[in-house]
Design a protein around this motif. Structure first.
Motif, PDB file in Angstrom:
ATOM      1  N   LEU A 128      30.980  33.415  30.342  1.00 38.08           N
ATOM      2  CA  LEU A 128      29.751  34.037  30.847  1.00 38.08           C
ATOM      3  C   LEU A 128      29.808  34.397  32.327  1.00 38.08           C
ATOM      4  O   LEU A 128      29.345  35.455  32.739  1.00 38.08           O
ATOM      5  N   ARG A 129      30.400  33.494  33.134  1.00 32.42           N
ATOM      6  CA  ARG A 129      30.459  33.777  34.570  1.00 32.42           C
ATOM      7  C   ARG A 129      31.317  35.032  34.847  1.00 32.42           C
ATOM      8  O   ARG A 129      30.972  35.857  35.687  1.00 32.42           O
ATOM      9  N   SER A 130      32.412  35.158  34.119  1.00 28.69           N
ATOM     10  CA  SER A 130      33.276  36.335  34.305  1.00 28.69           C
ATOM     11  C   SER A 130      32.557  37.603  33.864  1.00 28.69           C
ATOM     12  O   SER A 130      32.634  38.641  34.535  1.00 28.69           O
ATOM     13  N   VAL A 131      31.849  37.516  32.750  1.00 24.61           N
ATOM     14  CA  VAL A 131      31.112  38.689  32.264  1.00 24.61           C
ATOM     15  C   VAL A 131      30.006  39.051  33.255  1.00 24.61           C
ATOM     16  O   VAL A 131      29.798  40.223  33.589  1.00 24.61           O
ATOM     17  N   GLN A 132      29.339  38.042  33.784  1.00 22.28           N
ATOM     18  CA  GLN A 132      28.276  38.298  34.770  1.00 22.28           C
ATOM     19  C   GLN A 132      28.841  39.025  35.988  1.00 22.28           C
ATOM     20  O   GLN A 132      28.267  40.008  36.469  1.00 22.28           O
ATOM     21  N   THR A 133      29.977  38.531  36.483  1.00 23.72           N
ATOM     22  CA  THR A 133      30.579  39.119  37.682  1.00 23.72           C
ATOM     23  C   THR A 133      30.941  40.587  37.436  1.00 23.72           C
ATOM     24  O   THR A 133      30.691  41.453  38.276  1.00 23.72           O
ATOM     25  N   LEU A 134      31.488  40.854  36.264  1.00 23.95           N
ATOM     26  CA  LEU A 134      31.868  42.228  35.918  1.00 23.95           C
ATOM     27  C   LEU A 134      30.631  43.124  35.773  1.00 23.95           C
ATOM     28  O   LEU A 134      30.580  44.230  36.334  1.00 23.95           O
ATOM     29  N   VAL A 135      29.654  42.644  35.053  1.00 19.61           N
ATOM     30  CA  VAL A 135      28.445  43.445  34.807  1.00 19.61           C
ATOM     31  C   VAL A 135      27.713  43.718  36.126  1.00 19.61           C
ATOM     32  O   VAL A 135      27.308  44.850  36.407  1.00 19.61           O
ATOM     33  N   ALA A 190      33.398  42.228  13.527  1.00 19.54           N
ATOM     34  CA  ALA A 190      33.626  43.619  13.947  1.00 19.54           C
ATOM     35  C   ALA A 190      33.354  43.836  15.433  1.00 19.54           C
ATOM     36  O   ALA A 190      33.794  44.828  16.010  1.00 19.54           O
ATOM     37  N   SER A 191      32.664  42.899  16.076  1.00 17.35           N
ATOM     38  CA  SER A 191      32.381  43.076  17.511  1.00 17.35           C
ATOM     39  C   SER A 191      33.595  42.702  18.365  1.00 17.35           C
ATOM     40  O   SER A 191      33.602  42.954  19.574  1.00 17.35           O
ATOM     41  N   LEU A 192      34.621  42.119  17.749  1.00 18.12           N
ATOM     42  CA  LEU A 192      35.830  41.745  18.507  1.00 18.12           C
ATOM     43  C   LEU A 192      36.770  42.930  18.665  1.00 18.12           C
ATOM     44  O   LEU A 192      37.745  42.865  19.421  1.00 18.12           O
ATOM     45  N   ASP A 193      36.498  43.997  17.951  1.00 21.77           N
ATOM     46  CA  ASP A 193      37.286  45.227  18.057  1.00 21.77           C
ATOM     47  C   ASP A 193      36.404  46.230  18.810  1.00 21.77           C
ATOM     48  O   ASP A 193      35.381  46.687  18.287  1.00 21.77           O
ATOM     49  N   ALA A 194      36.806  46.527  20.048  1.00 20.29           N
ATOM     50  CA  ALA A 194      35.937  47.346  20.907  1.00 20.29           C
ATOM     51  C   ALA A 194      35.637  48.706  20.277  1.00 20.29           C
ATOM     52  O   ALA A 194      34.484  49.163  20.293  1.00 20.29           O
ATOM     53  N   ASN A 247      35.719  33.070  20.065  1.00 22.79           N
ATOM     54  CA  ASN A 247      36.841  33.989  20.227  1.00 22.79           C
ATOM     55  C   ASN A 247      36.799  34.586  21.623  1.00 22.79           C
ATOM     56  O   ASN A 247      35.719  34.762  22.186  1.00 22.79           O
ATOM     57  N   LEU A 248      37.953  34.924  22.149  1.00 20.86           N
ATOM     58  CA  LEU A 248      38.170  35.590  23.439  1.00 20.86           C
ATOM     59  C   LEU A 248      37.949  34.627  24.616  1.00 20.86           C
ATOM     60  O   LEU A 248      36.832  34.141  24.845  1.00 20.86           O
ATOM     61  N   ASN A 249      39.032  34.376  25.375  1.00 15.42           N
ATOM     62  CA  ASN A 249      38.893  33.571  26.593  1.00 15.42           C
ATOM     63  C   ASN A 249      38.336  34.447  27.715  1.00 15.42           C
ATOM     64  O   ASN A 249      38.079  35.639  27.503  1.00 15.42           O
ATOM     65  N   HIS A 250      38.159  33.887  28.907  1.00 13.91           N
ATOM     66  CA  HIS A 250      37.445  34.664  29.933  1.00 13.91           C
ATOM     67  C   HIS A 250      38.233  35.885  30.401  1.00 13.91           C
ATOM     68  O   HIS A 250      37.632  36.893  30.797  1.00 13.91           O
ATOM     69  N   LEU A 251      39.552  35.824  30.332  1.00 15.45           N
ATOM     70  CA  LEU A 251      40.338  36.999  30.730  1.00 15.45           C
ATOM     71  C   LEU A 251      40.224  38.089  29.655  1.00 15.45           C
ATOM     72  O   LEU A 251      40.044  39.276  29.955  1.00 15.45           O
ATOM     73  N   GLU A 252      40.302  37.660  28.415  1.00  9.97           N
ATOM     74  CA  GLU A 252      40.138  38.616  27.303  1.00  9.97           C
ATOM     75  C   GLU A 252      38.721  39.193  27.308  1.00  9.97           C
ATOM     76  O   GLU A 252      38.518  40.362  26.967  1.00  9.97           O
ATOM     77  N   ALA A 253      37.765  38.374  27.705  1.00 13.75           N
ATOM     78  CA  ALA A 253      36.369  38.835  27.758  1.00 13.75           C
ATOM     79  C   ALA A 253      36.224  39.976  28.761  1.00 13.75           C
ATOM     80  O   ALA A 253      35.558  40.988  28.480  1.00 13.75           O
ATOM     81  N   ILE A 254      36.853  39.824  29.920  1.00 14.59           N
ATOM     82  CA  ILE A 254      36.762  40.871  30.950  1.00 14.59           C
ATOM     83  C   ILE A 254      37.356  42.172  30.402  1.00 14.59           C
ATOM     84  O   ILE A 254      36.737  43.245  30.488  1.00 14.59           O
ATOM     85  N   ALA A 255      38.536  42.064  29.802  1.00 13.77           N
ATOM     86  CA  ALA A 255      39.198  43.267  29.271  1.00 13.77           C
ATOM     87  C   ALA A 255      38.332  43.914  28.183  1.00 13.77           C
ATOM     88  O   ALA A 255      38.193  45.147  28.128  1.00 13.77           O
TER      89      ALA A 255
END
Ligand code: G3H
Length: 258
Positions: A51-58, A242-246, A15-23
């Motif tokens: 993962l790469r998008s999450v890494q960049t954000l983190v 439940a982890s898909l709902d922030a 679930n969640l593509n890289h753009l959704e992951a960033i948000a």
């Protein structure tokens, strides 16, 4: 009282593509405060493509959220189409990797032997495995849930030295409670998690067993997390849906307030 820091990890599954992951990670980061991270380790386990998008954000925003992958190849490189290796995950600065999730065991025929090879691959590349174990419904109904789960623990950790084993995370996930809304009773979950810790003491030592974090997974929500976390041998949750709902995941991280 245990000194183990609870680990709340969100397994997003597919679930969640890289753009959704960033948000999504931005929402979590906005909601979580320093005091949350002081009390609980928080991790997200997105699909590989995020993962790469999450890494960049983190990295860029110096977030305290940790992240990891949902699987790892037993091999370091080579002609293994579709696989992702330990060196690739460690280059992405993953902290964790889920290994032996029941969905991998069920849909990809992963055996304890393969799971064990993946656990070793994770350590070889500086990643911390979240080793998933747990019984199907028929096994529980037959009363064999403890022996079944302990055999998976033993198989997954085979020949793993104590220095590595003491940092492993074990996720007890009764398969019949995953994504079904049927949460395992807190005392039933504790029964198995206590048996896992006793097995770890037998395999290694009480000292090593006392350091290892054991999570519960299976329909964890803000409404049931406090009771689960009140159990002596449960040190966190591996949360799917439940982890898909922030907002919901933040409430789970704040289980002490529930
Ligand atoms: O990895 C997470 C578990 O499979 C639990 O999933 P769930 O919270 O959707 O039941």
């Amino acid at each position: 009282m245990s000194t183990r820091t609870p680990l709340m990890a969100g397994n997003w599954k597919m679930n969640l593509n890289h753009l959704e992951a960033i948000a999504h990670v931005q929402k979590l980061a906005f909601a979580l405060a320093d005091k949350d991270y002081e009390a609980v380790e928080v991790a997200v386990l997105p699909p590989f493509t995020d993962l790469r998008s999450v890494q960049t954000l983190v990295d860029g925003d110096k977030l305290k959220i940790k992240y990891g992958a949902q699987d790892i190849s037993q091999h370091d490189s080579g002609a293994y189409t579709g696989e992702i290796s330990g060196p690739m995950l460690s280059k992405l600065k993953c902290t964790y990797v889920v290994i032996g999730h029941s969905e991998r065991r069920q849909y990809h025929a992963e055996t304890d032997e393969l799971v064990n090879a993946k656990v070793k691959a994770a350590y070889k590349h500086g990643l911390t495995p979240i080793l998933c174990v747990g019984e199907e419904l028929d096994v529980r109904e037959a009363g064999n849930h403890v022996t079944h789960t302990l055999a998976q623990v033993e198989g997954g950790l085979k020949d793993l030295p104590a220095e590595q084993a003491e940092t492993v995370v074990i996720a007890y996930e009764p398969v019949w409670a995953i994504g079904t809304g049927k949460v395992c009773g807190a005392e039933d979950a504790q029964e198995v998690c206590a048996a896992i810790r006793a097995k770890l003491a037998e395999l290694y030592s009480q000292d090593v067993a006392d350091k290892i974090r054991i999570q519960y997974g299976g329909s964890v929500k803000s409404g049931n997390v406090a009771e689960i976390m009140a159990q002596a041998d449960i040190d966190g949750a591996l949360v799917g849906g439940a982890s898909l709902d922030a907002d919901e995941f933040v409430k789970i991280v704040r289980f002490r307030d529930q």
